[in-house]
Design an enzyme around this catalytic site. Structure first.
Site, PDB file in Angstrom:
ATOM      1  N   GLY A 172       0.767  -0.963  -0.163  1.00  0.00           N
ATOM      2  CA  GLY A 172       0.025  -0.068   0.175  1.00  0.00           C
ATOM      3  C   GLY A 172       0.640   1.346   0.035  1.00  0.00           C
ATOM      4  O   GLY A 172      -0.226   2.125  -0.604  1.00  0.00           O
ATOM      5  N   GLU A 209       3.621  -6.951   2.314  1.00  0.00           N
ATOM      6  CA  GLU A 209       3.078  -6.927   1.002  1.00  0.00           C
ATOM      7  C   GLU A 209       3.344  -6.222   0.320  1.00  0.00           C
ATOM      8  O   GLU A 209       2.166  -5.795  -0.844  1.00  0.00           O
ATOM      9  CB  GLU A 209       1.454  -7.667   0.198  1.00  0.00           C
ATOM     10  CG  GLU A 209       1.524  -9.052   1.672  1.00  0.00           C
ATOM     11  CD  GLU A 209       0.645  -9.195   1.706  1.00  0.00           C
ATOM     12  OE1 GLU A 209      -0.539  -8.413   0.572  1.00  0.00           O
ATOM     13  OE2 GLU A 209      -0.390 -10.123   2.433  1.00  0.00           O
ATOM     14  N   ARG A 220       3.253  -2.263  -5.561  1.00  0.00           N
ATOM     15  CA  ARG A 220       4.005  -0.265  -6.383  1.00  0.00           C
ATOM     16  C   ARG A 220       4.907   0.021  -6.332  1.00  0.00           C
ATOM     17  O   ARG A 220       5.617   0.132  -6.585  1.00  0.00           O
ATOM     18  CB  ARG A 220       2.735   0.163  -5.843  1.00  0.00           C
ATOM     19  CG  ARG A 220       2.528   1.976  -6.989  1.00  0.00           C
ATOM     20  CD  ARG A 220       1.519   2.594  -6.149  1.00  0.00           C
ATOM     21  NE  ARG A 220       0.136   2.161  -5.926  1.00  0.00           N
ATOM     22  CZ  ARG A 220      -0.922   1.958  -6.588  1.00  0.00           C
ATOM     23  NH1 ARG A 220      -0.776   2.344  -7.963  1.00  0.00           N
ATOM     24  NH2 ARG A 220      -2.070   1.579  -6.115  1.00  0.00           N
ATOM     25  N   ARG A 256      -4.477   2.948 -15.930  1.00  0.00           N
ATOM     26  CA  ARG A 256      -5.349   3.796 -14.612  1.00  0.00           C
ATOM     27  C   ARG A 256      -5.789   4.896 -14.741  1.00  0.00           C
ATOM     28  O   ARG A 256      -6.299   5.564 -14.028  1.00  0.00           O
ATOM     29  CB  ARG A 256      -3.192   3.354 -14.505  1.00  0.00           C
ATOM     30  CG  ARG A 256      -2.577   1.969 -13.537  1.00  0.00           C
ATOM     31  CD  ARG A 256      -1.919   1.925 -12.788  1.00  0.00           C
ATOM     32  NE  ARG A 256      -2.412   3.117 -11.080  1.00  0.00           N
ATOM     33  CZ  ARG A 256      -1.663   4.104 -11.326  1.00  0.00           C
ATOM     34  NH1 ARG A 256      -1.152   4.839 -12.012  1.00  0.00           N
ATOM     35  NH2 ARG A 256      -2.531   4.689  -9.872  1.00  0.00           N
ATOM     36  N   CYS A 297      16.054 -34.127 -34.154  1.00  0.00           N
ATOM     37  CA  CYS A 297      15.364 -35.382 -35.133  1.00  0.00           C
ATOM     38  C   CYS A 297      15.941 -34.690 -36.683  1.00  0.00           C
ATOM     39  O   CYS A 297      15.108 -34.091 -37.444  1.00  0.00           O
ATOM     40  CB  CYS A 297      14.110 -35.783 -35.001  1.00  0.00           C
ATOM     41  SG  CYS A 297      13.564 -36.499 -36.088  1.00  0.00           S
ATOM     42  N   HIS A 301      23.444 -42.633 -28.041  1.00  0.00           N
ATOM     43  CA  HIS A 301      23.210 -44.033 -28.878  1.00  0.00           C
ATOM     44  C   HIS A 301      24.383 -45.049 -28.650  1.00  0.00           C
ATOM     45  O   HIS A 301      25.581 -44.425 -28.617  1.00  0.00           O
ATOM     46  CB  HIS A 301      23.558 -43.607 -30.086  1.00  0.00           C
ATOM     47  CG  HIS A 301      22.512 -42.575 -31.011  1.00  0.00           C
ATOM     48  ND1 HIS A 301      21.584 -43.127 -31.371  1.00  0.00           N
ATOM     49  CD2 HIS A 301      22.370 -41.100 -31.510  1.00  0.00           C
ATOM     50  CE1 HIS A 301      20.550 -42.466 -32.011  1.00  0.00           C
ATOM     51  NE2 HIS A 301      20.637 -41.103 -32.006  1.00  0.00           N
ATOM     52  N   GLU A 314      14.184 -46.739 -29.637  1.00  0.00           N
ATOM     53  CA  GLU A 314      14.425 -45.442 -29.426  1.00  0.00           C
ATOM     54  C   GLU A 314      13.897 -44.874 -27.907  1.00  0.00           C
ATOM     55  O   GLU A 314      13.011 -45.814 -27.191  1.00  0.00           O
ATOM     56  CB  GLU A 314      13.378 -44.558 -30.907  1.00  0.00           C
ATOM     57  CG  GLU A 314      14.032 -43.806 -31.499  1.00  0.00           C
ATOM     58  CD  GLU A 314      13.234 -42.609 -31.963  1.00  0.00           C
ATOM     59  OE1 GLU A 314      13.202 -41.591 -31.695  1.00  0.00           O
ATOM     60  OE2 GLU A 314      12.982 -43.166 -33.594  1.00  0.00           O
ATOM     61  N   CYS A 335      15.225 -43.460 -37.697  1.00  0.00           N
ATOM     62  CA  CYS A 335      15.875 -43.069 -36.252  1.00  0.00           C
ATOM     63  C   CYS A 335      17.202 -42.514 -37.034  1.00  0.00           C
ATOM     64  O   CYS A 335      18.138 -43.253 -37.360  1.00  0.00           O
ATOM     65  CB  CYS A 335      16.206 -43.586 -35.109  1.00  0.00           C
ATOM     66  SG  CYS A 335      16.784 -42.167 -34.417  1.00  0.00           S
ATOM     67  N   GLY A 394      19.795 -42.005 -35.554  1.00  0.00           N
ATOM     68  CA  GLY A 394      20.527 -42.648 -35.258  1.00  0.00           C
ATOM     69  C   GLY A 394      21.768 -44.054 -35.827  1.00  0.00           C
ATOM     70  O   GLY A 394      22.353 -44.853 -36.514  1.00  0.00           O
TER      71      GLY A 394
HETATM   72  N1  PLP Z   1      -1.083  -6.586  -0.953  1.00  0.00           N
HETATM   73  C1  PLP Z   1      -2.889  -7.266  -1.053  1.00  0.00           C
HETATM   74  C2  PLP Z   1      -3.399  -7.993  -0.867  1.00  0.00           C
HETATM   75  C3  PLP Z   1      -3.270  -6.285  -2.005  1.00  0.00           C
HETATM   76  O1  PLP Z   1      -4.697  -6.416  -2.626  1.00  0.00           O
HETATM   77  C4  PLP Z   1      -2.448  -5.627  -2.618  1.00  0.00           C
HETATM   78  C5  PLP Z   1      -2.914  -4.297  -3.811  1.00  0.00           C
HETATM   79  O2  PLP Z   1      -3.447  -4.601  -4.032  1.00  0.00           O
HETATM   80  C6  PLP Z   1      -1.257  -5.407  -2.114  1.00  0.00           C
HETATM   81  C7  PLP Z   1      -0.677  -6.650  -1.195  1.00  0.00           C
HETATM   82  C8  PLP Z   1       0.125  -4.567  -2.652  1.00  0.00           C
HETATM   83  O3  PLP Z   1      -0.617  -3.407  -2.647  1.00  0.00           O
HETATM   84  P1  PLP Z   1       0.378  -1.912  -3.258  1.00  0.00           P
HETATM   85  O4  PLP Z   1       1.182  -2.650  -5.071  1.00  0.00           O
HETATM   86  O5  PLP Z   1       0.078  -0.996  -3.012  1.00  0.00           O
HETATM   87  O6  PLP Z   1       2.340  -2.243  -2.591  1.00  0.00           O
END
Ligand code: PLP
Length: 685
Positions: free
Chosen positions: A239, A276, A279, A315, A486, A572, A621, A630, A633
């Site tokens: 995020g 996670e 972006r 986007r 081949c 072979h 083969e 072959c 071969g």
């Molecule tokens: N994790 C989850 C569950 C998400 O839905 C998203 C994006 O929607 C992300 C991670 C990644 O978010 P960002 O690309 O904003 O870091």
């Protein structure tokens, strides 16, 4: 900071001129900078270095295999939301244990796929999903690790479409129900709660929502402790925002220190921190390069109509997102105000509005910061093939996704055309991937090869033009396994290319197999000579686990036997027999093929010398059994007969399916195989 900078008036991607990349790969195209991506990764990793952490890159931001592999090699885990993303990260070499499976709608098939691969954890989002995962895991005799994604009801102050942590969003489990949900999980036999997760949205530019969300998670973790439910990690999702225009996102150091200080103050016991990010790693690692097709004047504005549009980058159309747009070559001319739009039939098809640029028709522009949610959100709308993706690393470029063709677009709705060829008793089904680029799984090849229920063939050949008279050439046995070369198939391919008028006949044809380049010369209407490469007698090349000798002696099928061995691109073994009709092809042939001294198995030829220029041969083969013919071969047998002084070049090799002429001038010379080919059937399936 990224690596898309001007030197003089010209835009560079790392050390390569963007205009050169556009010339080589065409437009529109995404250009990624490997150094930018690596730099972002190290910045995130370093910011959290003082605390045990795991970075699971959010694949939805960009799932290109090469980019995923770069991240996997850096030690990344992955946050996935579908079986498709799971397949992508596995293909890129991900460690399954570092995979987090998020998303509100996991299907039974996806859960099964994830459990059989053994992913790290499911971030679960509802009670029905929890029960489904438990039932599937139980039926598979597995325990699924889960983390509940909570909905903390926090406003991340971002675009409503990318806000996910408010009570009215579909994501996560209401924070007031979380304790009860963990108690339910404890009752379920095939689940183990290992963490708690949240993700409140994307392109977030303030720190407070992150701190509040983590605080909410930690309060719930503390409450769970009262119920003797102890977790190992908290996952704060992704995020963090980036700068697209004038935004000033928090720095990674500020972001990390906010999260870590919240964690240190409020965690009831030591917890690992999982992230996670999508972006923040990817966005500024790419530009989208497009060409101006037209400058169109209307009553009150000028439109620059590009060859890229909302199908390449959605986007702006979807979120009214702003991306900087710059000229690939700065021109010393007056700037004009333009709306940069695409060719798609929607008024929302724009990449930038009211931009000041010094541009002319035919010029290239670059849309910045498109690495995240750029290519991955593209579509085929208006039957537009997806554009090319190119990776730059220092002064090198690499095509990491080829531009789709119109044939790609049609392929899912058309029957598969095929042509059946035969060369010396071997029958081949040939698929031209330039006409229909479907991927062939080994299961599909097996189905297709079946003599009763499929088309039936000895080998499936696929070709795809590389450039000019050079083609990629892949060879699959009827069991779906890929073969190195081949020669009979190469003649069939040559005939097809001639019949279809696909080559310049005056030039040799070059076929690139998985391990070598084969040259084919046309010497008559249906007659060809194929360069089969140099024979290699060394045990390492074959491979054969015995010291080098002209004759090897082993026990196979309970009998001592002598054979010679050579690699003709594939292994072979050649045995001499007095009478070809009585050769023990099915018994000794099979036993020698599977003998442990051949770690990759071996083809086995039984040869009877007839005179100085003629021998008879039957071949067992690998993966097939006895075949009518072959090519490699025949080369192996002739080469051994010439080496041992029994024959002289050229040698006519009499196979069950017909004759081949083998030319070999001795050590360090390539073997040339001469023969013909026919086209026997054309159809579709
Ligand atoms: N994790 C989850 C569950 C998400 O839905 C998203 C994006 O929607 C992300 C991670 C990644 O978010 P960002 O690309 O904003 O870091």
């Amino acid at each position: 900071m990224d690596y898309f900078l001007y030197k003089g008036d010209e835009l560079y991607a790392e050390e390569v001129l963007v205009s050169k990349i556009a010339e080589q790969y065409g437009t529109p195209c995404y250009i990624y900078s490997q150094q930018t991506l690596e730099r972002h990764w190290h910045a995130v990793d370093a910011a959290f270095a003082q605390h045990p952490h795991r970075i699971c890159y959010a694949v939805k931001a960009n799932g290109n295999l090469t980019l995923l592999k770069i991240l996997a090699d850096l030690g990344a885990g992955f946050d996935i939301v579908s079986g498709g993303e799971l397949a992508r990260v596995m293909a890129a070499g991900a460690d399954p244990q570092k995979i987090v499976f998020s998303g509100v709608g996991k299907t039974t098939a996806e859960i099964r796929q994830a459990l059989s691969i053994g992913i790290g954890v499911f971030n679960v989002e509802s009670l029905p999903e929890i029960h489904r995962i438990n039932d599937i895991a139980e039926s598979m005799g597995k325990i699924a690790a889960v983390a509940v994604r909570i909905n903390p009801d926090i406003n991340a102050h971002t675009h409503p479409y990318i806000s996910t942590g408010l009570a009215h969003n579909k994501f996560g489990i209401d924070k007031n129900e979380v304790i009860a949900v963990y108690k339910t999980i404890r009752q379920l036999p095939a689940l183990k709660a290992v963490g708690m997760a949240c993700h409140i949205g994307s392109q977030i530019l303030e720190l407070t929502p992150f701190a509040e969300a983590l605080s909410c998670v930690l309060q719930l973790v503390t409450a769970l402790k009262e119920h003797n439910i102890i977790l190992q990690h908290v996952d704060v999702g992704g995020g963090l925002g980036v700068c697209y225009d004038t935004e000033i996102p928090p720095s990674l150091v500020e972001y990390a220190s906010t999260l870590l200080s919240t964690l240190h103050k409020q965690a009831p016991y030591p917890l690992d921190l999982w992230l996670e990010p999508g972006r923040v790693l990817m966005a500024n690692a790419a530009i989208l390069v497009a060409k101006i097709e037209y400058l169109k004047e209307s009553a009150n504005k000028t439109f620059a109509i590009l060859d890229a549009g909302m199908t390449d980058l959605v986007r702006p159309a979807l979120y009214d997102a702003h991306h900087k747009i710059i000229a690939v070559k700065k021109l010393a001319q007056k700037e004009i105000t333009v709306d940069l739009v695409g060719p798609v039939c929607e008024s929302s098809d724009f990449l930038g509005k009211s931009r000041l640029l010094a541009i002319n028709t035919g010029d290239l522009i670059a849309v910045r910061s498109v690495g995240a949610y750029g290519f991955s959100m593209g579509s085929h709308y208006n039957a537009r093939p997806r554009c090319a993706e190119v990776l730059v690393h220092k002064d090198e470029t690499q095509l990491i996704r080829r531009r789709e063709t119109i044939a790609d677009l049609l392929s899912h709705e058309q029957k598969q055309p095929f042509i059946k060829m035969q060369a010396l008793g071997n029958d081949f089904v040939l698929l031209d991937l330039d006409e229909n680029p479907e991927l062939w799984s080994s299961d599909k090849i097996k189905q297709f090869s079946h003599r009763q229920t499929g088309i039936g063939f000895d080998q499936l050949l696929t070709i795809q033009r590389k450039e000019g008279n050079q083609f990629y050439y892949k060879i699959y046995n009827a069991d779906g396994g890929e073969v190195e070369q081949c020669g009979n198939g190469a003649r069939a391919v040559a005939l097809y290319l001639i019949l279809e008028n696909k080559i310049e006949c005056s030039k040799d044809i070059q076929l690139l197999t998985c391990n070598r380049l084969m040259t084919v010369k046309t010497i008559g209407p249906h007659r060809f000579v194929v360069d089969m490469g140099k024979p290699d007698f060394s045990p390492a090349a074959i491979p054969l686990q015995m010291p080098l000798q002209d004759q090897y002696e082993i026990v196979a099928d309970d009998e001592a036997c002598n054979f010679s061995a050579v690699s003709m691109g594939n292994p072979h073994a050649v045995l001499r027999v007095e009478a070809i009709d009585n050769a023990p092809v099915q018994t000794l042939g099979k036993a020698l093929c599977l003998h442990p001294c051949f770690p990759k198995q071996s083809n086995v030829g039984f040869m009877q010398i007839i005179d100085k220029h003629r021998l008879a041969l039957r071949v067992y083969e690998r993966g097939v059994g006895e075949t009518l013919a072959c090519g490699s071969g025949a080369c192996a047998a002739a080469v051994i007969a010439i080496r041992d002084g029994d024959c002289q070049s050229p040698v006519t090799v009499q196979l069950t399916g017909g004759e081949l002429i083998i030319h070999w001038q001795g050590k360090n010379e390539p073997v040339w195989m001469e023969g013909d080919a026919q086209c026997v059937y054309e159809g579709t399936v």
